[in-house]
Scaffold this motif. Sequence first.
Motif, mmCIF file in Angstrom:
data_model
loop_
_atom_site.group_PDB
_atom_site.id
_atom_site.type_symbol
_atom_site.label_atom_id
_atom_site.label_comp_id
_atom_site.label_asym_id
_atom_site.label_seq_id
_atom_site.Cartn_x
_atom_site.Cartn_y
_atom_site.Cartn_z
ATOM 1 N N ILE A 4 49.293 48.392 63.767
ATOM 2 C CA ILE A 4 48.987 49.825 63.739
ATOM 3 C C ILE A 4 47.492 50.052 63.947
ATOM 4 O O ILE A 4 47.088 50.947 64.706
ATOM 5 C CB ILE A 4 49.473 50.460 62.417
ATOM 6 C CG1 ILE A 4 50.996 50.429 62.363
ATOM 7 C CG2 ILE A 4 48.960 51.886 62.264
ATOM 8 C CD1 ILE A 4 51.585 50.823 61.045
ATOM 9 N N LEU A 5 46.672 49.224 63.298
ATOM 10 C CA LEU A 5 45.220 49.332 63.499
ATOM 11 C C LEU A 5 44.837 49.034 64.953
ATOM 12 O O LEU A 5 43.975 49.696 65.520
ATOM 13 C CB LEU A 5 44.477 48.391 62.550
ATOM 14 C CG LEU A 5 44.532 48.749 61.071
ATOM 15 C CD1 LEU A 5 43.880 47.658 60.240
ATOM 16 C CD2 LEU A 5 43.877 50.089 60.821
ATOM 17 N N GLY A 6 45.494 48.044 65.556
ATOM 18 C CA GLY A 6 45.244 47.724 66.959
ATOM 19 C C GLY A 6 45.627 48.861 67.884
ATOM 20 O O GLY A 6 44.924 49.171 68.846
ATOM 21 N N LEU A 7 46.756 49.505 67.581
ATOM 22 C CA LEU A 7 47.199 50.643 68.378
ATOM 23 C C LEU A 7 46.204 51.795 68.278
ATOM 24 O O LEU A 7 45.815 52.383 69.299
ATOM 25 C CB LEU A 7 48.579 51.094 67.934
ATOM 26 C CG LEU A 7 49.146 52.322 68.639
ATOM 27 C CD1 LEU A 7 49.363 52.020 70.116
ATOM 28 C CD2 LEU A 7 50.439 52.758 67.991
ATOM 29 N N VAL A 8 45.783 52.104 67.058
ATOM 30 C CA VAL A 8 44.815 53.192 66.858
ATOM 31 C C VAL A 8 43.499 52.871 67.562
ATOM 32 O O VAL A 8 42.924 53.724 68.246
ATOM 33 C CB VAL A 8 44.593 53.459 65.349
ATOM 34 C CG1 VAL A 8 43.428 54.394 65.108
ATOM 35 C CG2 VAL A 8 45.857 54.018 64.727
ATOM 36 N N ALA A 9 43.024 51.625 67.431
ATOM 37 C CA ALA A 9 41.772 51.228 68.089
ATOM 38 C C ALA A 9 41.906 51.335 69.608
ATOM 39 O O ALA A 9 40.990 51.816 70.289
ATOM 40 C CB ALA A 9 41.387 49.810 67.689
ATOM 41 N N GLY A 10 43.053 50.917 70.158
ATOM 42 C CA GLY A 10 43.267 51.006 71.600
ATOM 43 C C GLY A 10 43.290 52.432 72.103
ATOM 44 O O GLY A 10 42.705 52.745 73.151
ATOM 45 N N VAL A 11 43.944 53.308 71.369
ATOM 46 C CA VAL A 11 43.989 54.720 71.767
ATOM 47 C C VAL A 11 42.586 55.327 71.710
ATOM 48 O O VAL A 11 42.168 56.041 72.632
ATOM 49 C CB VAL A 11 44.983 55.509 70.874
ATOM 50 C CG1 VAL A 11 44.835 57.004 71.090
ATOM 51 C CG2 VAL A 11 46.398 55.069 71.161
ATOM 52 N N LEU A 12 41.866 55.046 70.642
ATOM 53 C CA LEU A 12 40.504 55.587 70.519
ATOM 54 C C LEU A 12 39.583 55.070 71.622
ATOM 55 O O LEU A 12 38.809 55.842 72.201
ATOM 56 C CB LEU A 12 39.920 55.266 69.139
ATOM 57 C CG LEU A 12 40.555 56.014 67.966
ATOM 58 C CD1 LEU A 12 39.979 55.520 66.648
ATOM 59 C CD2 LEU A 12 40.379 57.507 68.111
ATOM 60 N N LEU A 13 39.666 53.775 71.921
ATOM 61 C CA LEU A 13 38.844 53.225 73.007
ATOM 62 C C LEU A 13 39.231 53.834 74.354
ATOM 63 O O LEU A 13 38.359 54.111 75.186
ATOM 64 C CB LEU A 13 38.981 51.703 73.053
ATOM 65 C CG LEU A 13 38.276 50.942 71.942
ATOM 66 C CD1 LEU A 13 38.643 49.460 71.999
ATOM 67 C CD2 LEU A 13 36.771 51.121 72.042
ATOM 68 N N GLY A 14 40.530 54.047 74.565
ATOM 69 C CA GLY A 14 40.981 54.674 75.809
ATOM 70 C C GLY A 14 40.463 56.093 75.950
ATOM 71 O O GLY A 14 40.065 56.521 77.033
ATOM 72 N N LEU A 15 40.452 56.842 74.850
ATOM 73 C CA LEU A 15 39.935 58.211 74.891
ATOM 74 C C LEU A 15 38.424 58.232 75.059
ATOM 75 O O LEU A 15 37.878 59.096 75.743
ATOM 76 C CB LEU A 15 40.338 58.964 73.625
ATOM 77 C CG LEU A 15 41.827 59.262 73.474
ATOM 78 C CD1 LEU A 15 42.120 59.848 72.099
ATOM 79 C CD2 LEU A 15 42.297 60.196 74.571
ATOM 80 N N LEU A 16 37.761 57.262 74.457
ATOM 81 C CA LEU A 16 36.301 57.210 74.514
ATOM 82 C C LEU A 16 35.802 56.821 75.899
ATOM 83 O O LEU A 16 34.898 57.449 76.446
ATOM 84 C CB LEU A 16 35.777 56.231 73.452
ATOM 85 C CG LEU A 16 34.266 56.047 73.389
ATOM 86 C CD1 LEU A 16 33.605 57.335 72.911
ATOM 87 C CD2 LEU A 16 33.922 54.902 72.454
ATOM 88 N N PHE A 17 36.379 55.786 76.478
ATOM 89 C CA PHE A 17 35.896 55.270 77.760
ATOM 90 C C PHE A 17 36.587 55.883 78.969
ATOM 91 O O PHE A 17 36.101 55.746 80.086
ATOM 92 C CB PHE A 17 36.022 53.746 77.810
ATOM 93 C CG PHE A 17 35.074 53.056 76.881
ATOM 94 C CD1 PHE A 17 33.712 53.088 77.116
ATOM 95 C CD2 PHE A 17 35.542 52.385 75.771
ATOM 96 C CE1 PHE A 17 32.829 52.445 76.262
ATOM 97 C CE2 PHE A 17 34.671 51.741 74.909
ATOM 98 C CZ PHE A 17 33.311 51.781 75.152
ATOM 99 N N ASP A 18 37.735 56.530 78.791
ATOM 100 C CA ASP A 18 38.485 57.172 79.876
ATOM 101 C C ASP A 18 38.600 56.260 81.099
ATOM 102 O O ASP A 18 38.058 56.555 82.171
ATOM 103 C CB ASP A 18 37.818 58.506 80.251
ATOM 104 C CG ASP A 18 38.724 59.349 81.130
ATOM 105 O OD1 ASP A 18 39.949 59.214 81.018
ATOM 106 O OD2 ASP A 18 38.183 60.136 81.937
#
Length: 110
Positions: A4-18
């Motif tokens: 779950i932490l990996g999923l949240v980190a991946g989504v946040l990185l995807g939103l941050l770096f686009d």
Amino acid sequence: MIPILGLVAGVLLGLLFDPTVPLGLQPYLPIAVVAALDAVFGGLRARLDGIFDAKVFVISFVSNVVVAALIVFLGDQLGVGAQLSTAVVVVLGIRIFGNAAAIRRHVFRA
């Protein structure tokens, strides 16, 4: 908890770096996502059934994505990429909904 932490980190990185997907890989991304979702739902179902094996999950995840991408690539080479992409989505969609139904029956006992 770690997934779950990996999923949240991946989504946040995807939103941050686009990130952008290269033009040549764009036809394969939706198919890869559907194939990966099939493996995830299958893994969740196996976990609830008490038969989950991490090795089987990883092999299923990678092989689903590779086989789906190869089918779409073959379709592109034959000039029927859209039809084979649709076929892959339909087959994997049926498997995803079958696993989702089994998960629902297990969780709600219905």
